[in-house]
Design an enzyme around this catalytic site. Structure first.
Site, PDB file in Angstrom:
ATOM      1  N   HIS A 125      -5.078 -13.839   3.017  1.00 55.36           N
ATOM      2  CA  HIS A 125      -5.685 -13.053   4.097  1.00 55.36           C
ATOM      3  C   HIS A 125      -6.238 -11.754   3.551  1.00 55.36           C
ATOM      4  O   HIS A 125      -5.777 -11.244   2.534  1.00 55.36           O
ATOM      5  CB  HIS A 125      -4.658 -12.747   5.195  1.00 55.36           C
ATOM      6  CG  HIS A 125      -3.427 -12.074   4.679  1.00 55.36           C
ATOM      7  ND1 HIS A 125      -2.394 -12.760   4.106  1.00 55.36           N
ATOM      8  CD2 HIS A 125      -3.077 -10.763   4.636  1.00 55.36           C
ATOM      9  CE1 HIS A 125      -1.447 -11.914   3.735  1.00 55.36           C
ATOM     10  NE2 HIS A 125      -1.845 -10.685   4.033  1.00 55.36           N
ATOM     11  N   HIS A 167      -6.827  -7.813   4.805  1.00 55.53           N
ATOM     12  CA  HIS A 167      -6.615  -6.766   5.803  1.00 55.53           C
ATOM     13  C   HIS A 167      -7.946  -6.075   6.057  1.00 55.53           C
ATOM     14  O   HIS A 167      -8.683  -5.769   5.110  1.00 55.53           O
ATOM     15  CB  HIS A 167      -5.638  -5.709   5.289  1.00 55.53           C
ATOM     16  CG  HIS A 167      -4.253  -6.217   5.060  1.00 55.53           C
ATOM     17  ND1 HIS A 167      -3.247  -6.029   5.974  1.00 55.53           N
ATOM     18  CD2 HIS A 167      -3.712  -6.915   4.033  1.00 55.53           C
ATOM     19  CE1 HIS A 167      -2.138  -6.589   5.505  1.00 55.53           C
ATOM     20  NE2 HIS A 167      -2.390  -7.124   4.331  1.00 55.53           N
TER      21      HIS A 167
HETATM   22  P1  AMP Z   1       0.650  -8.726   3.306  1.00 57.07           P
HETATM   23  O1  AMP Z   1       1.872  -7.835   3.206  1.00 57.07           O
HETATM   24  O2  AMP Z   1      -0.558  -8.218   2.569  1.00 57.07           O
HETATM   25  O3  AMP Z   1       1.005 -10.156   2.964  1.00 57.07           O
HETATM   26  O4  AMP Z   1       0.211  -8.682   4.828  1.00 57.07           O
HETATM   27  C1  AMP Z   1       0.837  -9.418   5.820  1.00 57.07           C
HETATM   28  C2  AMP Z   1       0.550  -8.738   7.125  1.00 57.07           C
HETATM   29  O5  AMP Z   1       0.826  -9.657   8.164  1.00 57.07           O
HETATM   30  C3  AMP Z   1       1.412  -7.498   7.397  1.00 57.07           C
HETATM   31  O6  AMP Z   1       0.579  -6.369   7.540  1.00 57.07           O
HETATM   32  C4  AMP Z   1       2.146  -7.847   8.677  1.00 57.07           C
HETATM   33  O7  AMP Z   1       2.253  -6.760   9.547  1.00 57.07           O
HETATM   34  C5  AMP Z   1       1.295  -8.942   9.269  1.00 57.07           C
HETATM   35  N1  AMP Z   1       2.005  -9.863  10.109  1.00 57.07           N
HETATM   36  C6  AMP Z   1       3.170 -10.489   9.865  1.00 57.07           C
HETATM   37  N2  AMP Z   1       3.500 -11.297  10.892  1.00 57.07           N
HETATM   38  C7  AMP Z   1       2.506 -11.186  11.794  1.00 57.07           C
HETATM   39  C8  AMP Z   1       2.256 -11.776  13.086  1.00 57.07           C
HETATM   40  N3  AMP Z   1       3.111 -12.636  13.630  1.00 57.07           N
HETATM   41  N4  AMP Z   1       1.134 -11.424  13.751  1.00 57.07           N
HETATM   42  C9  AMP Z   1       0.261 -10.538  13.204  1.00 57.07           C
HETATM   43  N5  AMP Z   1       0.440  -9.965  12.002  1.00 57.07           N
HETATM   44  C10 AMP Z   1       1.548 -10.276  11.307  1.00 57.07           C
END
Ligand code: AMP
Ligand code: ZN
Length: 141
Positions: free
Chosen positions: A104, A106
Site C-alpha cells: 500500500h 500512504h
Molecule cells: P504500514 O505501517 O506502512 O504498513 O501502514 C499500515 C497502515 O494501515 C497504518 O497506518 C494503519 O493505521 C493502517 N490500518 C491498519 N488497520 C487498518 C484498518 N482496519 N482500516 C484502515 N487503516 C488501517
C-alpha cells in the site's frame, strides 16, 4: 490477473468486504480507503487488491495501478483539503515501519509544523471525523 489472498491479513479482509472501511474508490486491482490511525486529517491508503507484501513481489502492472489510485487520491486531497504538502509513502519490511505486509501507499497530507516522521505510532482517529473527511474526498475524486 488473479489476486493472491492471505486469510489472516487485515487488508485482504477489507478487500473481501469482511471488515468495514471508509472507502474512497475501488477498481479492478486497487482499493483506496481512509487510514483509521491518521497521522494528519485526510490520511488515506491506496492498496493492491491482491496480497503482495512488498515492492519486490508485486507485479509491475498492479504496482502501476496502485500508484495511479494513489495519484487520484492525492489530487483529491490537495484540491479538497489544501494541505501545505502531500507525502506518498510506501514501506517494505518491519525495519522500514511496515505494519501491514500487504502493499500500500500512504497518501499523507501535511500540516505546517507537524514534524511527521517515517516511523509513527498508531493513534486511533475520531471515526466520525474520518467518515466526514471520506465523504468530502469522495466528492472531490
Ligand atoms: P504500514 O505501517 O506502512 O504498513 O501502514 C499500515 C497502515 O494501515 C497504518 O497506518 C494503519 O493505521 C493502517 N490500518 C491498519 N488497520 C487498518 C484498518 N482496519 N482500516 C484502515 N487503516 C488501517
Ligand atoms: Zn493481504
Amino acid at each position: 490477473m488473479t489476486h493472491p489472498i492471505d486469510a489472516a491479513c487485515i487488508f485482504c479482509k477489507i478487500v473481501a468486504g469482511q471488515i468495514p472501511c471508509f472507502k474512497l474508490l475501488e477498481d479492478d486491482n486497487t482499493i483506496a480507503f481512509m487510514d483509521i490511525n491518521p497521522v494528519n486529517p485526510g490520511h488515506a491508503l491506496s492498496v493492491a487488491k491482491g496480497h503482495w507484501p512488498t515492492i519486490d513481489l508485486i507485479p509491475p502492472p498492479i504496482l502501476a495501478d496502485v500508484a495511479k489510485t494513489a495519484q487520484r487520491v492525492a489530487k483529491a486531497v490537495s484540491k479538497e483539503l489544501k494541505p501545505v504538502g502531500v507525502n506518498l509513502l510506501q514501506a517494505n519490511g518491519e525495519g522500514a515501519g511496515q505494519s501491514v505486509p500487504h502493499l500500500h501507499f500512504h497518501i499523507l497530507p501535511r500540516v505546517a509544523g507537524d514534524r511527521a516522521s517515517l516511523n509513527w505510532a498508531y493513534k486511533p482517529g475520531d471515526m466520525a471525523a474520518i467518515k466526514a473527511l471520506c465523504e468530502r474526498l469522495k466528492a472531490a475524486l
